[in-house]
Every structure is written in C-alpha cells, then in structure tokens.
Design a protein around this motif. Structure first.
Motif, PDB file in Angstrom:
ATOM      1  N   ASP A   1       4.419   9.806   0.878  1.00 14.12           N
ATOM      2  CA  ASP A   1       5.829   9.413   0.871  1.00 14.12           C
ATOM      3  C   ASP A   1       6.617  10.523   0.184  1.00 14.12           C
ATOM      4  O   ASP A   1       6.532  10.696  -1.030  1.00 14.12           O
ATOM      5  CB  ASP A   1       5.994   8.079   0.128  1.00 14.12           C
ATOM      6  CG  ASP A   1       7.413   7.529   0.223  1.00 14.12           C
ATOM      7  OD1 ASP A   1       8.322   8.296   0.603  1.00 14.12           O
ATOM      8  OD2 ASP A   1       7.609   6.337  -0.092  1.00 14.12           O
ATOM      9  N   ARG A   2       7.395  11.287   0.951  1.00  6.91           N
ATOM     10  CA  ARG A   2       8.156  12.395   0.380  1.00  6.91           C
ATOM     11  C   ARG A   2       9.203  11.899  -0.607  1.00  6.91           C
ATOM     12  O   ARG A   2       9.458  12.525  -1.631  1.00  6.91           O
ATOM     13  CB  ARG A   2       8.827  13.191   1.497  1.00  6.91           C
ATOM     14  CG  ARG A   2       7.849  13.977   2.367  1.00  6.91           C
ATOM     15  CD  ARG A   2       8.593  14.812   3.385  1.00  6.91           C
ATOM     16  NE  ARG A   2       7.678  15.615   4.191  1.00  6.91           N
ATOM     17  CZ  ARG A   2       8.071  16.448   5.146  1.00  6.91           C
ATOM     18  NH1 ARG A   2       9.366  16.590   5.400  1.00  6.91           N
ATOM     19  NH2 ARG A   2       7.187  17.140   5.830  1.00  6.91           N
TER      20      ARG A   2
ATOM     21  N   LEU B   1       1.751  14.852   1.539  1.00  6.11           N
ATOM     22  CA  LEU B   1       2.404  13.752   0.842  1.00  6.11           C
ATOM     23  C   LEU B   1       2.442  12.498   1.707  1.00  6.11           C
ATOM     24  O   LEU B   1       2.768  12.554   2.897  1.00  6.11           O
ATOM     25  CB  LEU B   1       3.823  14.142   0.435  1.00  6.11           C
ATOM     26  CG  LEU B   1       3.945  15.347  -0.499  1.00  6.11           C
ATOM     27  CD1 LEU B   1       5.405  15.640  -0.796  1.00  6.11           C
ATOM     28  CD2 LEU B   1       3.172  15.108  -1.785  1.00  6.11           C
TER      29      LEU B   1
ATOM     30  N   LYS C   1       4.169   6.161   6.267  1.00  4.08           N
ATOM     31  CA  LYS C   1       4.015   6.150   4.815  1.00  4.08           C
ATOM     32  C   LYS C   1       2.692   5.534   4.377  1.00  4.08           C
ATOM     33  O   LYS C   1       2.528   5.183   3.215  1.00  4.08           O
ATOM     34  CB  LYS C   1       5.185   5.403   4.168  1.00  4.08           C
ATOM     35  CG  LYS C   1       6.524   6.112   4.324  1.00  4.08           C
ATOM     36  CD  LYS C   1       7.629   5.386   3.587  1.00  4.08           C
ATOM     37  CE  LYS C   1       8.954   6.128   3.724  1.00  4.08           C
ATOM     38  NZ  LYS C   1      10.046   5.433   2.991  1.00  4.08           N
TER      39      LYS C   1
ATOM     40  N   ASN D   1      -7.569  11.847  -3.325  1.00  2.00           N
ATOM     41  CA  ASN D   1      -6.816  10.664  -3.754  1.00  2.00           C
ATOM     42  C   ASN D   1      -7.401   9.385  -3.151  1.00  2.00           C
ATOM     43  O   ASN D   1      -6.752   8.345  -3.139  1.00  2.00           O
ATOM     44  CB  ASN D   1      -5.343  10.808  -3.349  1.00  2.00           C
ATOM     45  CG  ASN D   1      -4.457   9.759  -3.990  1.00  2.00           C
ATOM     46  OD1 ASN D   1      -4.698   9.331  -5.116  1.00  2.00           O
ATOM     47  ND2 ASN D   1      -3.436   9.322  -3.264  1.00  2.00           N
TER      48      ASN D   1
ATOM     49  N   ASN E   1      -0.022  10.556  -4.601  1.00  3.00           N
ATOM     50  CA  ASN E   1       0.817  10.514  -3.399  1.00  3.00           C
ATOM     51  C   ASN E   1       0.288  11.471  -2.345  1.00  3.00           C
ATOM     52  O   ASN E   1       1.017  11.884  -1.456  1.00  3.00           O
ATOM     53  CB  ASN E   1       2.267  10.861  -3.766  1.00  3.00           C
ATOM     54  CG  ASN E   1       3.242  10.560  -2.642  1.00  3.00           C
ATOM     55  OD1 ASN E   1       3.037   9.630  -1.868  1.00  3.00           O
ATOM     56  ND2 ASN E   1       4.293  11.359  -2.526  1.00  3.00           N
ATOM     57  N   ASP E   2      -1.004  11.825  -2.467  1.00  3.26           N
ATOM     58  CA  ASP E   2      -1.607  12.765  -1.525  1.00  3.26           C
ATOM     59  C   ASP E   2      -2.469  12.017  -0.515  1.00  3.26           C
ATOM     60  O   ASP E   2      -3.281  11.170  -0.887  1.00  3.26           O
ATOM     61  CB  ASP E   2      -2.473  13.788  -2.253  1.00  3.26           C
ATOM     62  CG  ASP E   2      -1.653  14.705  -3.145  1.00  3.26           C
ATOM     63  OD1 ASP E   2      -0.414  14.703  -3.001  1.00  3.26           O
ATOM     64  OD2 ASP E   2      -2.250  15.409  -3.977  1.00  3.26           O
TER      65      ASP E   2
ATOM     66  N   LEU F   1      -5.514   5.629  -2.790  1.00  2.00           N
ATOM     67  CA  LEU F   1      -4.380   5.423  -1.892  1.00  2.00           C
ATOM     68  C   LEU F   1      -4.456   4.071  -1.193  1.00  2.00           C
ATOM     69  O   LEU F   1      -3.472   3.624  -0.592  1.00  2.00           O
ATOM     70  CB  LEU F   1      -4.275   6.564  -0.877  1.00  2.00           C
ATOM     71  CG  LEU F   1      -5.432   6.791   0.102  1.00  2.00           C
ATOM     72  CD1 LEU F   1      -5.180   6.070   1.411  1.00  2.00           C
ATOM     73  CD2 LEU F   1      -5.617   8.279   0.360  1.00  2.00           C
TER      74      LEU F   1
ATOM     75  N   LEU G   1       9.004   9.276  -2.480  1.00  2.00           N
ATOM     76  CA  LEU G   1       8.310   8.913  -3.711  1.00  2.00           C
ATOM     77  C   LEU G   1       8.030  10.138  -4.551  1.00  2.00           C
ATOM     78  O   LEU G   1       8.180  10.121  -5.774  1.00  2.00           O
ATOM     79  CB  LEU G   1       7.002   8.193  -3.379  1.00  2.00           C
ATOM     80  CG  LEU G   1       6.142   7.747  -4.566  1.00  2.00           C
ATOM     81  CD1 LEU G   1       6.880   6.697  -5.381  1.00  2.00           C
ATOM     82  CD2 LEU G   1       4.802   7.199  -4.078  1.00  2.00           C
ATOM     83  N   ASN G   2       7.662  11.237  -3.901  1.00  2.00           N
ATOM     84  CA  ASN G   2       7.389  12.466  -4.633  1.00  2.00           C
ATOM     85  C   ASN G   2       8.665  13.009  -5.274  1.00  2.00           C
ATOM     86  O   ASN G   2       8.650  13.483  -6.408  1.00  2.00           O
ATOM     87  CB  ASN G   2       6.797  13.511  -3.687  1.00  2.00           C
ATOM     88  CG  ASN G   2       6.255  14.716  -4.419  1.00  2.00           C
ATOM     89  OD1 ASN G   2       5.275  14.618  -5.133  1.00  2.00           O
ATOM     90  ND2 ASN G   2       6.905  15.862  -4.244  1.00  2.00           N
TER      91      ASN G   2
END
Length: 694
Positions: free
Chosen positions: A629-630, A627, A574, A450, A444-445, A454, A632-633
């Motif tokens: 998507d915050r 992040l 996002k 990532n 999620n980075d 991603l 999602l984290n």
C-alpha cells in the motif's frame, strides 16, 4: 472406567522402558573472543520424565595458539558450577561428555559454558598476551542427552496435552493430528486451528506435528493422536464413546485410551461449534488447566488466547553477571521468543553496567552483538562507572526468528596490563535489569522477507482463505501442514478466521481476504486461472513450468520443480496472494518445504522461490514496486518524521512572522521618513505665498 483401567494397567509396562532424548543447543555455532569468555543456552526437562541420567555433549574448538596447560573451561547449570576441564592437546573440533548432577536439573535449565583461553608468548615465556587469537567456538551440534522412564498420561486432558506437545514425542513422530478420510473444508480449517495453536508453543524448531487423515495407515503407530471432525464423520469406535445428546448446543473434547493409543477427540455437530472447540484446543493455558477427561465448549466459552505472558521484554540475566580481568571479555545470552519475528523494527537492547575505575578509559569499550551482527557500542567513562545504562537499537529489517543470541563484548584495558586474568581488578558487572525489548513493526513489503506477517493482523491470521485441491492426497496434507506450521509460529492469538475452499471463491471473497492457493494448475481451478499472473507460468497443457527471464527451464525439469510465488492480488491491489504450485502434488510439496520454518523462509528476500527434487532452491525478485500500500508507506514516513515536520513547521511560521514584522516595520519607517518632507514642503509653499502677497 475403560479409560482409567487402561491407563493404570499400562503404567508399569511403560515406566519400565528406559528412553533417550537428545536436545540440541538452541544457539547457532557461537565464537567468543577474549581471555575470559562465557555463553548461555537453555534446555528443558518434561514433567512426565523420571530422569535417570543427563549428559552434556559439548562440541567445541579453541585457538590453535592457546596453551592447553593454562586454558580451562567450566560448566554450570542454574548458576551452580559442577565441572571444569582443560582442552586436549589437539587442534580442530573436540568433544567432551560431562554428566550433569540430577540434583541441579529443573523444568527449564540455564546452561553456562565459561572459559579462560590463554596463549603462550613463546616457548619458555608464559606471559599472557591479549590478541584476537584468544577464542572459543561452541558448535551448534552440542547437545544435552536425557535417559529417562516415561510416565504415562493420567486421565486428565492436561496430561495428554503435555505428552502430545512434548519435544520427545514430536521428535519421535508420536504426535499427529487426524481428520476424517474425506474431510470437509470446515474440518480442515478446524484442524489447522489446532495445528497453529501447537506450532505456536512447541519448543522444537526442526520437527512439526503432521496433519493427515484417519485413512493414512502410516501414522497409526503414533501414541498421541488428536482427531478433529464432526460427530457424524467419526469412526464408529469413537462415536460409541461419546453420546450424541451430549453434543446438543456444544462441542466436546474427550480424552480416550484405546488399543494402546491415546486419543483426544475434538468434535461437534455443527461447523461453527467445531471451530470453537478447536480454538479451545489451540489455547495452551486452557489445555494445561483442564483436569478432567472431557470438556464441553459452547458459543459462550471464552477461548481466546492471552498474550503468552510476554510483553516484549526479555531479561538477559537473572542475577548480576560479573566479569573480572583485563583485556577483551565476552558474555553471550540466549533469548527465546514465544512467537517468531521476521523483523526487529523498533526493538532495543538496554544494558546496565557497573565497572572499575582503574580502566584506561581512552579505549575502554562495550559492544553489543545480535547473532554476530554488531548493533551498537559505547565508550566507558569514569564518570559513569558506578551506574552506566545505555540502549542500542536493532537494525531495521533484522529477522530474529524463534530465538537469537545477544553477545556483549567488553574491552577492559588498564594502564599497566596485568599478568593474569585472575586478578580482582579491573571488573565489569552486567546488572540483572539489562533487557531486550523486542517488537516487530507491521511490514508493507510484498516480499517473502515480510511473510507470513503480511497475512497477519493484530498478531493473528487475518481473514485467511486457502484454496485447496478438490481431492486431497497425503502429500497435499503435508503441504497444508507446512504452510500453517509457519503461520502458527508467528500468530500470537487463535482468534483469526481460517476458511478453506475446494473451488474458486467468489470475487467478493477474493477481494477482501488474504488468499493462499496450493496445488497444480490441473488440481486447483484458481491456480489455473492465475496462470497469466504467475512469475513462473505453466505451459498450455498445464503439465510443466516454462522458462522466463530469470531461469531457463528444461521440459522435464519443469514438470518436477515446485514454486512459491507472492503475487499482487489481481482482485485487490492492496493485498498479497500466495501461490504454492507445481505440476504434481509432489512438486507442490517441494515448494512448501521452504515456507514451513523461519530458518527456511529467512533465506529469501524476493517474491518467488523454486525448489527441485535434488533440494536445490533458488530465490528471485520480479516485482519492481514491492509496497503493498503506497499510501500506507507515505503515512508511515510522515509519522516517523512527524517531530521533524513539526519543527520545520514552527521554523517556517517563525520565518513568516519575522518577514511580516520586517515588512510592517519597514513600511512604518518609510511613512515616518516621508512625513517631514511633506511638512517642509508645505512650509515653503506658505512662505512663497506670503512673499508674493507682500
């Protein structure tokens, strides 16, 4: 008939030529410590080689304190030992060339290098001492050299595919993917599907298959060429070999031998069928099963790839691996993965050991390393000696790439140290059910650590949109090849969607797609429009990049450097947006050289890369919130700690229940305690009334 005759005529001429191919070790430089050490690697032999000689070129170094008369090194292939030697009386790197018996060579071969590295305790005292100075280093420049005769392809598509994908063919730049001179976006997308299918399965990590046009004369000499294009855009010499009526409602894959070269024509009348046909070529299993010279592909043809016969588990050793002798001993196992992994989140290594019971169990220890990073240890005990299984979890975020090395270090002390490692006890067996269970958790980075994950979903490219320069140069093709070579290394399936644009896509497309834009601000309208969002921005004339808080950039230097930048998409907060750019096509290409192989991208953990013409490259981190998507984290954190939250919830419920129970009990006790007083008071009242009455 023309194809068959050409193949038959050319076979004697090609078979007479003796070719060579040097296959470097897949392992990085590996150092092993202990009196008895061993490491594994592998090499392959292609089916179309008629091998005449195989030579191991071993580059190694041993401890300067070792005794050359006592130390020895043994080499085996496929569990058969065939050579032993003692190191030379010299320090520094040594080279030993050893011919490997041809009878031992298979398609895929396991090469083991084991050694007994013994140090002298003094000039006249040769008692063996166990110290950190007992070590053997095998250099990564070690290799296996083949001398062979090349057997030409048969008339089957599978035979062309084997040659086209062969490591020797790719290393000698004899494989190329070509499109029409002015390729459409659909033709470029189809060629990228073919490229990702190839980069997914080829075994070389230092070369790639270039994608270019039929107008590029620099690749005309390539022996094996895949031509991707709509029928009406193919050269006349190819159109004459494929009937237009054969393309009604279907695409065509046709193997052609012409003018001393081998061609695989991938064509159709429509863009949709061209993409479907390209997906067939991107499927290794289908290509290896096709025994005819042509294959028709329709909308109903099932072209999706399987899971590459890989379910995430890799057996470390096929047979029980026994280590004999006291002191420190090591075994190294090479693990090759079908697709690259930029993180090992959730991956585990399970070792099944059996060992002698005469060890000093106060200090007997097993330690597991991955690429020289310790990931876990376990004390050996007498109680578990007959059946000891333990699992270690790899560190979160560890990048594995296409291959990695698992090293098992064993400390086997005894109460009274033995005088030789040749004794039968103590011993340890690493059982054949020891495995590496490898997987990657979705990241999620919005960072290069990532990338390209991603842009992937369900192990394939996720609605990928590439915005290219309107006019593609040969250098632009090289940039596009670099971008998709890495994506193909990570994509496990060919079912994703790839679209190319030579203009700025609509706002709806930019909002819902994963976008990559490459080219200069003058060549690419989207890059020009994104300039204010770039970390390294263009000057007003769009002729060079400007300085910022991370890097001072001189005017001419800014015209020569290239940069790759991972932005938060201004069209969808996002999603990420990759921009690969420079003031010229050459500068843009420089930036793409850092995102073409896993070994290159693994160097960067930030969100911006800068490369100059002298191959100086720098990584930077600009965004504070990494992040994607915050939410999602947050969900991931809750999911990881769900069991803890459950226990806390149960504990809280119990506390509430106990509290309520205590309150009720106290309340009831208070009422019971007050009732007797009321009764007594009433009794006294009656007595007083009776007294007054008297």
């Amino acid at each position: 008939m023309v194809v068959c005759v050409g193949l038959l005529v050319s076979q004697p001429a090609q078979a007479a030529k003796l070719k060579t191919y040097t296959q470097p070790f897949q392992n990085t430089t590996t150092s092993l410590s202990g009196q008895s050490v061993a490491m594994n690697t592998y090499f392959i032999k292609m089916d179309y080689w008629r091998v005449k000689q195989v030579t191991l070129n071993l580059n190694f170094q041993i401890s300067q304190l070792s005794d050359r008369q006592l130390s020895d090194i043994t080499v085996s292939v496929n569990d058969v030992k065939f050579a032993s030697f003692r190191p030379k009386r010299q320090t520094g790197l040594q080279t030993k060339s050893i011919k490997i018996p041809l009878r031992l060579i298979q398609g895929q071969n396991n090469l083991r290098i084991s050694g007994q590295i013994l140090n002298a305790a003094g000039k006249r005292d040769y008692r063996l001492g166990q110290t950190p100075a007992n070590w053997l280093t095998v250099d990564s420049h070690s290799s296996v050299n083949f001398q062979y005769q090349l057997m030409p392809p048969t008339k089957a598509i599978k035979s062309f595919y084997d040659h086209f994908s062969g490591p020797d063919t790719i290393a000698n730049r004899n494989s190329v993917i070509r499109t029409p001179a002015q390729a459409t976006n659909a033709e470029l997308a189809a060629s990228m599907v073919v490229l990702t299918g190839e980069s997914r399965v080829i075994t070389t990590e230092n070369q790639q298959i270039p994608v270019t046009t039929l107008a590029d004369k620099t690749v005309n000499a390539a022996d094996y060429q895949v031509v991707v294009g709509r029928y009406q855009h193919l050269p006349q010499r190819f159109q004459r070999m494929i009937k237009r009526q054969d393309l009604q409602g279907q695409g065509q894959i046709r193997f052609i031998h012409s003018q001393g070269r081998y061609y695989l024509i991938v064509t159709a009348l429509t863009d949709r069928l061209l993409t479907q046909t390209a997906k067939f070529v991107a499927n290794q299993e289908l290509m290896q099963e096709t025994q005819t010279a042509s294959e028709a592909v329709t909308d109903e043809t099932q072209t999706f790839t399987s899971a590459l016969h890989y379910q995430g588990r890799y057996q470390l050793t096929d047979t029980t691996d026994k280590l004999v002798g006291s002191g420190h001993q090591e075994r190294s196992y090479f693990v090759s993965l079908p697709v690259d992994r930029n993180n090992a989140d959730g991956s585990q290594i399970t070792l099944h050991l059996r060992y002698a019971k005469n060890l000093d169990f106060k200090s007997a220890l097993a330690t597991v390393y991955v690429n020289d990073t310790a990931v876990g240890s376990r004390h050996l005990t007498a109680r578990r000696a007959d059946n000891d299984t333990f699992t270690v979890t790899l560190p979160k975020g560890m990048a594995l790439g296409h291959s990695f090395t698992v090293r098992v270090a064993l400390d086997l002390p005894v109460q009274q140290p033995a005088n030789s490692t040749n004794q039968e006890t103590p011993w340890v067996s690493i059982e054949s059910d020891s495995v590496a269970a490898i997987k990657s958790a979705p990241g999620n980075d919005l960072l290069f650590s990532n990338y390209p994950n991603l842009f992937l979903k369900n192990s394939t490219y996720d609605n990928l949109v590439v915005v290219r320069p309107k006019t593609m140069t040969t250098t632009d093709y090289a940039t596009l090849t670099n971008i998709f070579n890495l994506i193909g290394n990570y994509a496990q399936s060919n079912q994703g969607r790839i679209r190319l644009y030579d203009h700025q896509p609509s706002a709806d497309v930019l909002k819902h797609a994963n976008v990559i834009a490459f080219g200069s601000a003058k060549q690419n309208p989207l890059v020009n429009r994104l300039n204010s969002h770039l970390y390294f921005q263009y000057n007003q004339a769009r002729t060079g990049l400007l300085s910022n808080e991370k890097l001072s950039i001189e005017r001419l230097y800014g015209q020569q450097i290239g940069t790759a930048q991972l932005l938060r998409s201004p069209y969808n907060a996002k999603k990420g947006l990759l921009v690969v750019t420079g003031a010229s096509a050459e500068a843009t290409y420089l930036a793409s050289t850092q995102i073409n192989y896993q070994r290159n991208i693994a160097q960067y953990s930030g969100d911006a890369i800068v490369v100059d013409p002298d191959n100086n490259h720098f990584g930077y981190r600009f965004k504070k919130n990494k992040l994607i998507d915050r939410q999602l984290n947050t969900r991931a954190v809750l999911s990881r700690h769900s069991q803890l939250l459950l226990y806390l919830g149960i504990a809280l419920a119990m506390v509430v229940l106990i509290t309520v129970t205590l309150i009720l009990l106290l309340g009831k006790h208070g009422r019971l305690h007050r009732r007797p007083k009321t009764a007594k008071s009433t009794s006294h009242s009656h007595k007083r009334r009776r007294h007054h009455g008297n």
